[in-house]
Write a protein that holds these residues in place. Structure first.
Motif, PDB file in Angstrom:
ATOM      1  N   UNK A 231       0.881  -1.168   0.000  1.00 57.90           N
ATOM      2  CA  UNK A 231       0.000   0.000   0.000  1.00 57.90           C
ATOM      3  C   UNK A 231       0.917   1.216   0.000  1.00 57.90           C
ATOM      4  N   UNK A 232       0.334   2.405   0.079  1.00 58.33           N
ATOM      5  CA  UNK A 232       1.143   3.624   0.106  1.00 58.33           C
ATOM      6  C   UNK A 232       1.665   3.882   1.517  1.00 58.33           C
ATOM      7  N   UNK A 233       2.774   4.568   1.597  1.00 61.22           N
ATOM      8  CA  UNK A 233       3.368   4.915   2.886  1.00 61.22           C
ATOM      9  C   UNK A 233       2.598   6.062   3.526  1.00 61.22           C
ATOM     10  N   UNK A 234       2.626   6.121   4.863  1.00 57.05           N
ATOM     11  CA  UNK A 234       1.980   7.228   5.570  1.00 57.05           C
ATOM     12  C   UNK A 234       2.922   8.419   5.722  1.00 57.05           C
ATOM     13  N   UNK A 235       4.083   8.344   5.081  1.00 57.07           N
ATOM     14  CA  UNK A 235       5.055   9.430   5.040  1.00 57.07           C
ATOM     15  C   UNK A 235       5.638   9.451   3.634  1.00 57.07           C
ATOM     16  N   UNK A 236       6.382  10.473   3.260  1.00 60.37           N
ATOM     17  CA  UNK A 236       6.990  10.471   1.928  1.00 60.37           C
ATOM     18  C   UNK A 236       7.778   9.187   1.693  1.00 60.37           C
ATOM     19  N   UNK A 237       7.626   8.543   0.536  1.00 60.86           N
ATOM     20  CA  UNK A 237       8.326   7.291   0.266  1.00 60.86           C
ATOM     21  C   UNK A 237       9.820   7.419   0.522  1.00 60.86           C
ATOM     22  N   UNK A 238      10.394   6.342   1.080  1.00 63.46           N
ATOM     23  CA  UNK A 238      11.809   6.371   1.433  1.00 63.46           C
ATOM     24  C   UNK A 238      12.446   5.025   1.136  1.00 63.46           C
ATOM     25  N   UNK A 239      13.771   5.013   1.083  1.00 70.21           N
ATOM     26  CA  UNK A 239      14.532   3.778   0.980  1.00 70.21           C
ATOM     27  C   UNK A 239      14.163   2.922  -0.216  1.00 70.21           C
ATOM     28  N   UNK A 240      14.123   1.601   0.019  1.00 69.38           N
ATOM     29  CA  UNK A 240      13.865   0.667  -1.080  1.00 69.38           C
ATOM     30  C   UNK A 240      12.458   0.851  -1.658  1.00 69.38           C
ATOM     31  N   UNK A 241      11.520   1.284  -0.845  1.00 73.40           N
ATOM     32  CA  UNK A 241      10.174   1.513  -1.373  1.00 73.40           C
ATOM     33  C   UNK A 241      10.186   2.646  -2.393  1.00 73.40           C
ATOM     34  N   UNK A 242      10.808   3.735  -2.053  1.00 72.70           N
ATOM     35  CA  UNK A 242      10.896   4.871  -2.968  1.00 72.70           C
ATOM     36  C   UNK A 242      11.643   4.476  -4.238  1.00 72.70           C
ATOM     37  N   UNK A 243      12.738   3.735  -4.074  1.00 74.74           N
ATOM     38  CA  UNK A 243      13.549   3.324  -5.207  1.00 74.74           C
ATOM     39  C   UNK A 243      12.769   2.425  -6.166  1.00 74.74           C
ATOM     40  N   UNK A 244      12.080   1.417  -5.624  1.00 73.75           N
ATOM     41  CA  UNK A 244      11.349   0.484  -6.474  1.00 73.75           C
ATOM     42  C   UNK A 244      10.089   1.119  -7.066  1.00 73.75           C
ATOM     43  N   UNK A 245       9.405   1.950  -6.288  1.00 77.06           N
ATOM     44  CA  UNK A 245       8.221   2.632  -6.811  1.00 77.06           C
ATOM     45  C   UNK A 245       8.596   3.500  -8.008  1.00 77.06           C
ATOM     46  N   UNK A 246       9.678   4.251  -7.880  1.00 73.91           N
ATOM     47  CA  UNK A 246      10.121   5.104  -8.987  1.00 73.91           C
ATOM     48  C   UNK A 246      10.521   4.259 -10.193  1.00 73.91           C
ATOM     49  N   UNK A 247      11.215   3.150  -9.931  1.00 75.54           N
ATOM     50  CA  UNK A 247      11.681   2.299 -11.027  1.00 75.54           C
ATOM     51  C   UNK A 247      10.512   1.690 -11.793  1.00 75.54           C
ATOM     52  N   UNK A 248       9.542   1.122 -11.060  1.00 71.08           N
ATOM     53  CA  UNK A 248       8.425   0.461 -11.740  1.00 71.08           C
ATOM     54  C   UNK A 248       7.487   1.465 -12.400  1.00 71.08           C
ATOM     55  N   UNK A 249       7.416   2.682 -11.885  1.00 70.11           N
ATOM     56  CA  UNK A 249       6.665   3.715 -12.600  1.00 70.11           C
ATOM     57  C   UNK A 249       7.330   4.009 -13.945  1.00 70.11           C
ATOM     58  N   UNK A 250       8.653   4.068 -13.945  1.00 67.30           N
ATOM     59  CA  UNK A 250       9.372   4.333 -15.183  1.00 67.30           C
ATOM     60  C   UNK A 250       9.200   3.190 -16.187  1.00 67.30           C
ATOM     61  N   UNK A 251       9.173   1.955 -15.681  1.00 66.39           N
ATOM     62  CA  UNK A 251       8.926   0.811 -16.568  1.00 66.39           C
ATOM     63  C   UNK A 251       7.524   0.908 -17.155  1.00 66.39           C
ATOM     64  N   UNK A 252       6.551   1.191 -16.301  1.00 61.18           N
ATOM     65  CA  UNK A 252       5.165   1.330 -16.746  1.00 61.18           C
ATOM     66  C   UNK A 252       5.027   2.435 -17.794  1.00 61.18           C
ATOM     67  N   UNK A 253       5.706   3.557 -17.561  1.00 64.09           N
ATOM     68  CA  UNK A 253       5.565   4.716 -18.447  1.00 64.09           C
ATOM     69  C   UNK A 253       6.402   4.606 -19.710  1.00 64.09           C
ATOM     70  N   UNK A 254       7.187   3.532 -19.835  1.00 68.19           N
ATOM     71  CA  UNK A 254       8.003   3.357 -21.022  1.00 68.19           C
ATOM     72  C   UNK A 254       9.320   4.105 -20.993  1.00 68.19           C
ATOM     73  N   UNK A 255       9.667   4.696 -19.846  1.00 67.24           N
ATOM     74  CA  UNK A 255      10.942   5.417 -19.737  1.00 67.24           C
ATOM     75  C   UNK A 255      12.115   4.455 -19.582  1.00 67.24           C
ATOM     76  N   UNK A 256      11.838   3.274 -19.034  1.00 69.76           N
ATOM     77  CA  UNK A 256      12.842   2.228 -18.891  1.00 69.76           C
ATOM     78  C   UNK A 256      12.323   0.986 -19.606  1.00 69.76           C
ATOM     79  N   UNK A 257      13.138   0.423 -20.468  1.00 68.70           N
ATOM     80  CA  UNK A 257      12.761  -0.790 -21.188  1.00 68.70           C
ATOM     81  C   UNK A 257      13.292  -1.996 -20.420  1.00 68.70           C
ATOM     82  N   UNK A 258      12.447  -2.576 -19.593  1.00 64.94           N
ATOM     83  CA  UNK A 258      12.834  -3.754 -18.802  1.00 64.94           C
ATOM     84  C   UNK A 258      11.705  -4.761 -18.918  1.00 64.94           C
ATOM     85  N   UNK A 259      11.822  -5.676 -19.854  1.00 59.25           N
ATOM     86  CA  UNK A 259      10.752  -6.645 -20.104  1.00 59.25           C
ATOM     87  C   UNK A 259      10.693  -7.722 -19.028  1.00 59.25           C
TER      88      UNK A 259
END
Length: 541
Positions: A231-259
């Protein structure tokens, strides 16, 4: 079971995990999940998954009779990415981001039991990794109950409640539910890993190495997979959660090509956040794909009303947990009033060079901690003609700071990539040990060696000296403000270029309540648009 939407089968030679039109799809209640690469594998797994019983639901229905199409789509994508002819799973990492009470724990139990039953490898290890014992119990209980409700499963699977372990009597493969706060996670033979409530791992400094260890077996088990669910964090995303959330958003948006990675993220499009429409009950379905099933819409309406009456702290928590709205500076319960209108003053094109070219007078502020902290540099100038205030900022962090502040590594990486943070080496006896640390080794690729020799300043102090000298030589410098309890080395270095208190070019800035006047001034200038800043993300974390 409601019929899933028809989706043409994916081509395993040309597939993509991007979903660039996700905003249109999520608003139209269309699937965010691509069709399975191998439909036969997906069908075989879904036959098992759909047969599992949900004993905590009225009527004890089977999953296939009660679950929504999005669940079928997700499970089908996970198991349907396995190529039985080669023994290799083509998509190995999954990220599921949904609001609270959308059946995540039940999904974890069903997926991992299905994986255990479909597994062919002797003594394979499957894990559900939870941040706390309570979360671990929430995932183990549905799996245990699904087995108890089925005589065939009860005979095939051995349940050990005291160890939260389920063992297949034929293959000796096991599913173990472990809590990170009290148990050691291995991973040498891991075939499948389900990480529950990833946002809580984001608050743990050792989460990165822990997850790396837990999924270590995937290097030699090509059929393996990892599912991050949160689920979402009750504070600004941090650590591995922030890192993975940003990464998978980029994959979803087509900014990163990771099949090999698939992100399924149920969140509001930015325009609905900016307009405030995300708080309309008619839009609650967006982050709640189980609305009307495990999530009651009337409950959400009532809880929102309570949260609005209770105040900002309660409202922030409700929006994060039930509407999957990421907490930013503007949503913090104890946040500065100017945060709500901070973006009003953002100008991403405002560089230091631009600021110096447009201003008639400039002040520089410095805030530096010890070796393990950031050195912050702020520049504010008054623009010729308009008299607007223009602001620019930069940060510097040493190798020692990276090693000792690992919980912030995701933020440091992001800020460095955006050009707002300088990472530098600090000479010392432990420098080699720090640089060989696998958690931060990738950050040294473009960083020059630490300067050494008599009279040579550390990189951060030299950066400050060069900046102050540049502004002074342009005839723009009014004063440099430093923390009264700041670093003596900076004061000494500035004195060498004539920036001293005696020359009225250096001043000690009071902290805490002493800055209240500055806070109020900036928030009012944001309101009337007479303060423009560079829009750095580093300023809002």
């Amino acid at each position: 079971m409601k019929p899933a939407q028809h989706r043409p089968p994916a081509n395993p030679l040309t597939w993509s995990t991007a979903c660039v039109d996700w905003e249109d799809k999520i608003l139209a209640k269309r699937s965010l999940v691509p069709a399975p690469l191998f439909p036969d594998e997906a069908a075989a797994a879904l036959e098992i998954f759909h047969s599992l019983r949900m004993v905590d639901v009225v009527g004890r229905p089977r999953m296939g009779d009660a679950c929504r199409p999005w669940i079928t789509d997700f499970v089908g994508a996970v198991f349907g990415s396995y190529d039985a002819s080669t023994g290799r799973r083509l998509i190995q990492e999954y990220f599921l981001h949904i609001a609270k009470k959308n059946g995540k724990s039940t999904l974890a139990a069903g997926v991992m039991l299905t994986a255990l039953l479909r597994n062919w490898r002797q003594s394979a290890e499957y894990y559900i990794l939870a941040p706390t014992r309570e979360v671990a119990d929430n995932s183990f209980a549905p799996a245990r109950d699904m087995i108890r409700a089925d005589n065939e499963l009860h005979a095939l699977l051995h349940v050990q409640e005291n160890f939260r372990t389920i063992t297949h009597r034929t293959t000796r493969a096991s599913l173990k539910v472990v809590s990170a706060d009290s148990e050691t996670v291995g991973g040498k033979r891991t075939v499948g890993l389900f990480v529950d409530e990833l946002w809580q791992f984001g608050k743990r400094a050792n989460a990165g190495p822990m997850l790396r260890e837990a999924k270590g077996g995937l290097a030699s088990r090509h059929e393996g997979f990892v599912i991050y669910a949160t689920t979402q964090s009750d504070a600004p995303p941090a650590g591995v959660f922030d890192e993975l959330l940003s990464y998978f958003r980029d994959v979803r948006d087509g900014n990163i090509d990771d099949r090999r990675s698939l992100g399924v993220i149920y969140e509001f499009p930015k325009r609905l956040i900016d307009s405030g429409e995300f708080r309309k009950p008619a839009n609650f379905y967006v982050p709640n794909p189980n609305l009307g099933a495990s999530v009651d819409d009337q409950y959400l309406v009532a809880e929102l009303a309570k949260a609005e009456r209770a105040g900002q702290a309660s409202l922030v928590n409700f929006c994060a947990k039930h509407l999957n709205v990421q907490v930013g500076m503007a949503m913090r319960a104890d946040g500065w009033a100017g945060a709500r209108i901070w973006n009003r003053g953002a100008d991403k094109n405002l560089t230091l060079d631009e600021l110096l070219a447009r201003c008639e007078v400039v002040c520089i502020g410095l805030d530096g901690g010890g070796l393990d902290d950031l050195l912050g540099v702020g520049v504010i100038g008054r623009e010729r003609g308009t008299k607007k205030w223009l602001g620019w900022a930069h940060g510097l962090v040493s190798s020692i700071g990276l090693a000792r502040r690992k919980a912030n590594l995701a933020e440091y990486r992001r800020f460095a990539q955006q050009g707002d943070l300088t990472i530098f080496r600090f000479a010392g006896e432990d420098a080699a040990e720090i640089e060989n640390d696998p958690d931060i080794a990738d950050l040294w690729l473009d960083v020059p060696p630490a300067p050494e020799g008599p009279g040579v300043l550390p990189v951060d102090i030299q950066y400050v000296v060069d900046l102050v000298r540049r502004v002074s030589d342009l005839g723009l410098l009014a004063q440099v403000g430093v923390d009264a309890a700041g670093i003596g080395g900076i004061v000494d270095a500035l004195a060498d270029i004539g920036i001293t208190q005696d020359a009225e070019k250096l001043d000690a800035v009071r902290q805490g309540i002493g800055l209240m006047g500055a806070f109020k001034t900036i928030e009012r200038k944001l309101a009337d648009r007479s303060f423009v800043h560079c829009g750095s993300e580093m300023l809002v974390v």
